[in-house]
Design an enzyme around this catalytic site. Structure first.
Site, short mmCIF file in Angstrom:
data_model
loop_
_atom_site.label_atom_id
_atom_site.label_comp_id
_atom_site.label_asym_id
_atom_site.label_seq_id
_atom_site.Cartn_x
_atom_site.Cartn_y
_atom_site.Cartn_z
CG HIS A 177 -2.18 -0.89 1.10
ND1 HIS A 177 -2.05 -2.24 1.38
CD2 HIS A 177 -3.25 -0.46 0.91
CE1 HIS A 177 -3.24 -2.72 1.21
NE2 HIS A 177 -4.29 -1.78 0.91
CE LYS A 181 -4.21 -0.57 4.77
NZ LYS A 181 -5.30 -0.11 5.05
#
Length: 288
Positions: A177, A181
């Site tokens: 990601h 995040k």
């Protein structure tokens, strides 16, 4: 890809509250909601400094929407609840939440308390918190949905991983990601592991006495033996790989989200179905 059937023209549009409206996912949701003829945006919640009272449409470059940004979460829920008080059975407002793991439990519980159906895309809820919210929703007779990943493609990957787990004893999961995040591993990766573990088998039986010269380099190990790895880098959106191994072969499943618009069909599908649910569901596959 086809969404849920379009409502009749006489249907009252679904009142939608978006929390985290100025974030990257929240902005996509706002755009999707205003573009859906069966939905109407009634509140936009965001705590970005200096944005209180600004028109959310103007802030997002969508034109004036006459919906002011507010940081008052419960006030927005109360307003939304009042706006639909005459909608009748199967009605009610819907909250779509893409905020932060530190507040998602309180947000979900507050939505249920105010009679607003929660659609939660924020990950980070613990198993105990999910159980508590499910019990609270059942007691309140409120439908809600916690969806770790709104991508239909990811649901297909998870189903394929669960099927492959029957035939392979060795498997590891890697999720990648963007570096903003907050939680690791991702809720999607955990959900994938949980689906694989429904078989009740153990994975990755030890073949040799391992020793890490760098702590954590082998990833996090679950009780089932599955190992999960998290990568965070700028330039990534959301990606997941499940790799299975056996003598003489490997089998790899991978899903890549290139743009956040990929999630919007799943978001709108959930918004349309959540008001007919009898309790809290976990995972998009429960709605497909």
């Amino acid at each position: 890809m086809t969404n849920a059937p379009a409502p009749s023209p006489s249907s009252t549009p679904i009142a939608v509250v978006v929390a985290g409206a100025l974030g990257r996912m929240g902005a996509e949701v706002v755009q999707a909601v205003i573009g859906a003829p069966d939905c109407r945006l009634v509140a936009a919640i965001d705590t970005t400094a200096g944005k209180e009272g600004a028109d959310v449409g103007l802030e997002l470059g969508l034109g004036e929407l006459e919906v002011a940004i507010t940081g008052d979460f419960e006030g927005a829920l109360c307003q939304a609840s009042q706006a639909v008080r005459n909608d009748g059975p199967g009605g009610g407002a819907v909250l779509v939440d893409f905020t932060h793991p530190s507040v998602v439990y309180e947000h979900t519980r507050a939505a249920i308390a105010y009679g607003v159906h929660p659609v939660i895309g924020t990950t980070g809820l613990s198993p105990q918190q999910l159980q508590d919210l499910a019990a609270f929703a059942e007691k309140a007779s409120m439908g809600g949905a916690v969806i770790p990943n709104f991508s239909v493609g990811m649901v297909l990957l998870q189903q394929a991983a669960a099927a492959a787990a029957r035939f392979y004893d060795f498997a590891e999961l890697t999720e990648l990601h963007h570096n903003r995040k907050a939680d690791a591993p991702s809720g999607t990766c955990i959900k994938t592991a949980e689906l694989m573990e429904e078989l009740g088998k153990a994975f990755n039986p030890q073949q040799v006495e391992e020793h890490e010269t760098l702590a954590g380099v082998r990833g996090g190990q679950r009780e089932s033996g599955l190992r999960l790895h998290s990568i965070r880098l700028p330039g990534l959106v959301a990606h997941q790989e499940v790799m299975f191994g056996a003598p003489g072969e490997s089998y790899t499943l991978r899903h890549d989200t290139i743009d956040r618009s990929a999630y919007m069909p799943g978001v709108l599908l959930t918004v349309r179905k959540v008001r007919q649910l009898q309790g809290l569901v976990y995972g998009l596959e429960r709605l497909l």
